[in-house]
Design a protein around this motif. Sequence first.
Motif, PDB file in Angstrom:
ATOM      1  N   THR A   1       0.829  -1.200   0.000  1.00  0.00           N
ATOM      2  CA  THR A   1       0.000   0.000   0.000  1.00  0.00           C
ATOM      3  C   THR A   1       0.869   1.257   0.000  1.00  0.00           C
ATOM      4  OG1 THR A   1      -0.074   0.123   2.409  1.00  0.00           O
ATOM      5  CG2 THR A   1      -1.745  -1.240   1.327  1.00  0.00           C
ATOM      6  N   GLU A   2       0.224   2.399  -0.208  1.00  0.00           N
ATOM      7  CA  GLU A   2       0.931   3.670  -0.084  1.00  0.00           C
ATOM      8  C   GLU A   2       1.549   3.804   1.301  1.00  0.00           C
ATOM      9  OE1 GLU A   2      -1.666   6.900  -0.875  1.00  0.00           O
ATOM     10  OE2 GLU A   2      -1.537   6.719  -3.060  1.00  0.00           O
TER      11      GLU A   2
ATOM     12  N   ASP B   1       2.605   1.445   3.266  1.00  0.00           N
ATOM     13  CA  ASP B   1       3.789   0.594   3.350  1.00  0.00           C
ATOM     14  C   ASP B   1       5.007   1.287   2.747  1.00  0.00           C
ATOM     15  OD1 ASP B   1       2.470  -1.652   4.488  1.00  0.00           O
ATOM     16  OD2 ASP B   1       1.845  -2.353   2.515  1.00  0.00           O
TER      17      ASP B   1
ATOM     18  N   GLU C   1      -2.990  -0.820  -9.755  1.00  0.00           N
ATOM     19  CA  GLU C   1      -3.717  -1.020  -8.512  1.00  0.00           C
ATOM     20  C   GLU C   1      -4.266  -2.444  -8.426  1.00  0.00           C
ATOM     21  OE1 GLU C   1      -6.784   1.857  -8.048  1.00  0.00           O
ATOM     22  OE2 GLU C   1      -5.406   3.560  -7.890  1.00  0.00           O
TER      23      GLU C   1
ATOM     24  N   ASP D   1      -6.332  -5.246  -5.386  1.00  0.00           N
ATOM     25  CA  ASP D   1      -7.097  -5.291  -4.143  1.00  0.00           C
ATOM     26  C   ASP D   1      -6.383  -6.186  -3.135  1.00  0.00           C
ATOM     27  OD1 ASP D   1      -9.517  -4.993  -2.426  1.00  0.00           O
ATOM     28  OD2 ASP D   1      -9.640  -7.149  -2.787  1.00  0.00           O
ATOM     29  N   LEU D   2      -6.094  -5.625  -1.957  1.00  0.00           N
ATOM     30  CA  LEU D   2      -5.462  -6.368  -0.872  1.00  0.00           C
ATOM     31  C   LEU D   2      -6.451  -6.461   0.284  1.00  0.00           C
ATOM     32  CD1 LEU D   2      -1.891  -4.742  -0.846  1.00  0.00           C
ATOM     33  CD2 LEU D   2      -2.658  -6.776  -2.087  1.00  0.00           C
TER      34      LEU D   2
ATOM     35  N   ARG E   1      -8.076  -3.198   0.748  1.00  0.00           N
ATOM     36  CA  ARG E   1      -7.194  -2.034   0.662  1.00  0.00           C
ATOM     37  C   ARG E   1      -6.544  -1.999  -0.710  1.00  0.00           C
ATOM     38  NH1 ARG E   1      -6.296   0.670   5.114  1.00  0.00           N
ATOM     39  NH2 ARG E   1      -4.309   1.504   4.391  1.00  0.00           N
ATOM     40  N   THR E   2      -6.175  -0.816  -1.164  1.00  0.00           N
ATOM     41  CA  THR E   2      -5.551  -0.674  -2.478  1.00  0.00           C
ATOM     42  C   THR E   2      -4.055  -0.884  -2.366  1.00  0.00           C
ATOM     43  OG1 THR E   2      -7.235   0.905  -3.190  1.00  0.00           O
ATOM     44  CG2 THR E   2      -5.167   0.860  -4.436  1.00  0.00           C
ATOM     45  N   GLY E   3      -3.569  -1.838  -3.142  1.00  0.00           N
ATOM     46  CA  GLY E   3      -2.140  -2.085  -3.212  1.00  0.00           C
ATOM     47  C   GLY E   3      -1.638  -1.820  -4.622  1.00  0.00           C
ATOM     48  N   TYR E   4      -0.321  -1.967  -4.809  1.00  0.00           N
ATOM     49  CA  TYR E   4       0.284  -1.638  -6.097  1.00  0.00           C
ATOM     50  C   TYR E   4       1.290  -2.707  -6.509  1.00  0.00           C
ATOM     51  CZ  TYR E   4      -1.809   2.911  -5.325  1.00  0.00           C
ATOM     52  OH  TYR E   4      -2.719   3.914  -5.102  1.00  0.00           O
TER      53      TYR E   4
ATOM     54  N   TRP F   1       7.147  -3.972   5.677  1.00  0.00           N
ATOM     55  CA  TRP F   1       5.851  -3.337   5.454  1.00  0.00           C
ATOM     56  C   TRP F   1       5.422  -2.575   6.699  1.00  0.00           C
ATOM     57  CZ3 TRP F   1       7.109  -8.255   3.956  1.00  0.00           C
ATOM     58  CH2 TRP F   1       6.955  -8.588   2.602  1.00  0.00           C
TER      59      TRP F   1
ATOM     60  N   GLU G   1       1.963  -2.180   7.229  1.00  0.00           N
ATOM     61  CA  GLU G   1       0.762  -2.943   7.572  1.00  0.00           C
ATOM     62  C   GLU G   1       1.125  -4.426   7.562  1.00  0.00           C
ATOM     63  OE1 GLU G   1      -1.710  -1.274   4.500  1.00  0.00           O
ATOM     64  OE2 GLU G   1      -2.507   0.232   5.865  1.00  0.00           O
TER      65      GLU G   1
END
Length: 394
Positions: A240-241, A243, A266, A268-269, A272-275, A304, A306
């Motif tokens: 995530t942002e 992280d 992007e 989905d985690l 939450r939005t991950g990359y 990380w 999170e």
Amino acid sequence: MVLRTVDVGERRARLAARHRIAPAHRAPDPVEAAKSMVCLHGTDPATVYLSAWARVADLSVAELDDALYVDRSLVKHLAMRRTVFVFPRAALPAAQAGASNRVAQAQRRSVIKDIERAELHEDGARWLDEATTKVLHALAGGREATSSELRSEIPILDASTDYGIGKSWGGKVPFAPRVMTVLSASGHVVRASNNGHWRISRPNWARTGAWLGEEIEPRSESEGLRELVEMWLRAFGPGTEADIKWWLGSTVKGVRAALADLAAVEVDLDGRTGYLLPEDVDPAPPVEPWGALLPSLDPTTMGWFERDWYLGPYKQQLFDTSGNAGPTAWWDGRIVGTWWQTDDGAVRLYMLEDAGADAEAFLSDEAARLDEWLGGVRVMPRFPSPLAKSLAAQ
């Protein structure tokens, strides 16, 4: 747009292979081990060796010493979050531009302010410039020197400020280490050869150009940030942002700009939005069940912000109040216990949960392997976890 879901199982499989900690994916040498993690955590000197041991088959202390002090293919450098890391040489320009310069600027401002507050000089910037110039002059010609040697030779460095005046816990804080922090974060000096045992940091300082044979190649801050985020996503993605921002010690604005430049995708985690990097969106293949013993401050445990998906409910036992991780035992992509040493240096496994017979057997074998490798050498973590303290007290 429906985002692709990267579930916990896939994240753990990526971690196993990319972090080189599943036995089938171990690195051929310490440089590749460090590259796989972007860098190894170096605040606690023993962590570098134990993190490499976990990732390189049949690693010897001499092999890592050669990489650090002979080939100099690995370099200790102050970077993200004002922390010492061990970088592959090729990563130094990105680390300097994307993280170290920001640390240097903050530390410079802090030293100047405290010099003036302590009334050691009315112009703190002038004092610091004079001190750094004298240090660099003392290290000219490829010379290496300890902090103590530099302080004895350069009177201006023998300055300090009082704290806790009139209190039993009061004392003096020397400015010499802070001057070296500014110089090292600025990329002018590096921790060169070590005068202590591999688990102890007693560095000689050297000018960067002399130690490496060249100066660190300059980059813009945006270039450095982009390269660091790219390396992080390749090793730790998806994340995530939050992280990335935490790992970099940067700003959300800087992280978002780097993600945009990289055209990060992007995913989905679990809500939450991950990359991920655009070339890295395909599902990762599964990995056979695996286990590992990692040291305190290992880059996987600390990678990380999170951490619930691999740490579970064990934060209070395994992290101190400042957020430093203790030793951990992993099974199949999550933390299930810890390891510690007795007074005579013997390695012992401590499980926080029943992870099954296979996990218990594998991790017990890893404890025996680590015990043999250490050969009775006792490693004292600089930041022991609450659980480590309680086990050591038994």
